[in-house]
Design a protein around this motif. Sequence first.
Motif, mmCIF file in Angstrom:
data_model
loop_
_atom_site.group_PDB
_atom_site.id
_atom_site.type_symbol
_atom_site.label_atom_id
_atom_site.label_comp_id
_atom_site.label_asym_id
_atom_site.label_seq_id
_atom_site.Cartn_x
_atom_site.Cartn_y
_atom_site.Cartn_z
ATOM 1 N N ASN A 48 -8.168 7.274 3.315
ATOM 2 C CA ASN A 48 -7.807 6.050 2.611
ATOM 3 C C ASN A 48 -8.936 5.653 1.684
ATOM 4 O O ASN A 48 -10.088 6.063 1.852
ATOM 5 C CB ASN A 48 -7.501 4.911 3.588
ATOM 6 N N THR A 81 -4.283 3.566 -1.230
ATOM 7 C CA THR A 81 -3.441 4.712 -0.902
ATOM 8 C C THR A 81 -3.938 5.356 0.383
ATOM 9 O O THR A 81 -5.145 5.589 0.547
ATOM 10 C CB THR A 81 -3.463 5.758 -2.032
ATOM 11 N N LYS A 118 -3.370 8.725 2.788
ATOM 12 C CA LYS A 118 -2.803 10.073 2.724
ATOM 13 C C LYS A 118 -2.961 10.763 4.077
ATOM 14 O O LYS A 118 -4.047 10.780 4.650
ATOM 15 C CB LYS A 118 -3.489 10.894 1.639
ATOM 16 N N LYS A 167 0.841 -1.189 0.000
ATOM 17 C CA LYS A 167 0.000 0.000 0.000
ATOM 18 C C LYS A 167 0.882 1.247 0.000
ATOM 19 O O LYS A 167 2.041 1.204 0.418
ATOM 20 C CB LYS A 167 -0.942 0.007 1.201
ATOM 21 N N THR A 168 0.315 2.346 -0.472
ATOM 22 C CA THR A 168 1.071 3.588 -0.599
ATOM 23 C C THR A 168 0.687 4.551 0.516
ATOM 24 O O THR A 168 -0.500 4.853 0.697
ATOM 25 C CB THR A 168 0.802 4.244 -1.966
#
Length: 291
Positions: free
Chosen positions: A231, A213, A215, A174-175
């Motif tokens: 997310n 992702t 953030k 995951k980012t």
Amino acid sequence: NHSFLNLNHYSGSYGSYKYRITEQSYGKLIVFVDRSNQLKTLSTYLIWSCSIGAISLLIVFILVSLLSRRAIKPVIENMEKQKQFITDAGHEIKTPLAIISANADVLELDTGKSEWIDSIRNQTKRLNSLVKSLLELSKVDEGKSTLNMCMFSISDTIEHAVEDFQPIAKKLDKTLVSEITPQLSIKGDSESITRLTGILIDNALKYSDKNGTIKVTLTRNSRGTILAVSNTGCTLKQRLFFRFYRADSSRSRETGGYGIGLSLAKAIVEAHKGKISAKVDDGIITFKAIL
């Protein structure tokens, strides 16, 4: 008073008098009615009505206050007993957990590594984490949490927290990205804010979709300093901040969640006189804490 003769209106009031002007064959007839007694009665009635109403409201308020305290007293006592039970049980559980962990280490020395010993150790870690969270939450509820309130750089604190979760995000494919406004400072407890950030990021990692992702943003406006963690791939539930509530119990079993992380996050934010909320926009859920 001859000024009435020039009036365009043929009835009205003059002081405590009511008058009426009529046209007669011999001229205008003006009739006066003295209303002083009537006005005095109305004034007295109004004063007594307001006084009785105020006294009645005061009596009702006192009765409601007394009765409500008596009615909710058992509820308050039960809540206090629950808090005390959680605290006492948490401390009692820590000892056998430490013994089980030590016994697992001894067994590993005697028999070597095995999946059963690893399972014991993993479950012990989970229970230790649960007990720690319960004790933290109990301290906040009882007002016993020792927050070291001082000015600190929240920008640096959030940045370090994000860095700590980068290896976990990579392991989960995951980012994890961040947009942190530099040199922002607040008055609060840096350890608690680190804990808050960790809870929100950990929750986002657990419940985001595959290859999703996460953030993390930190900004400031007229409302205060805003920490937001978003997310992809999660639906919003109304009871997210309830204790032991899990939006998806099957996924919680997989990820090891107990449903108290967000309630602890809420307690931390409220201890800093802030607010926390969650919303969904275009399939992205965002947790926002205003500090």
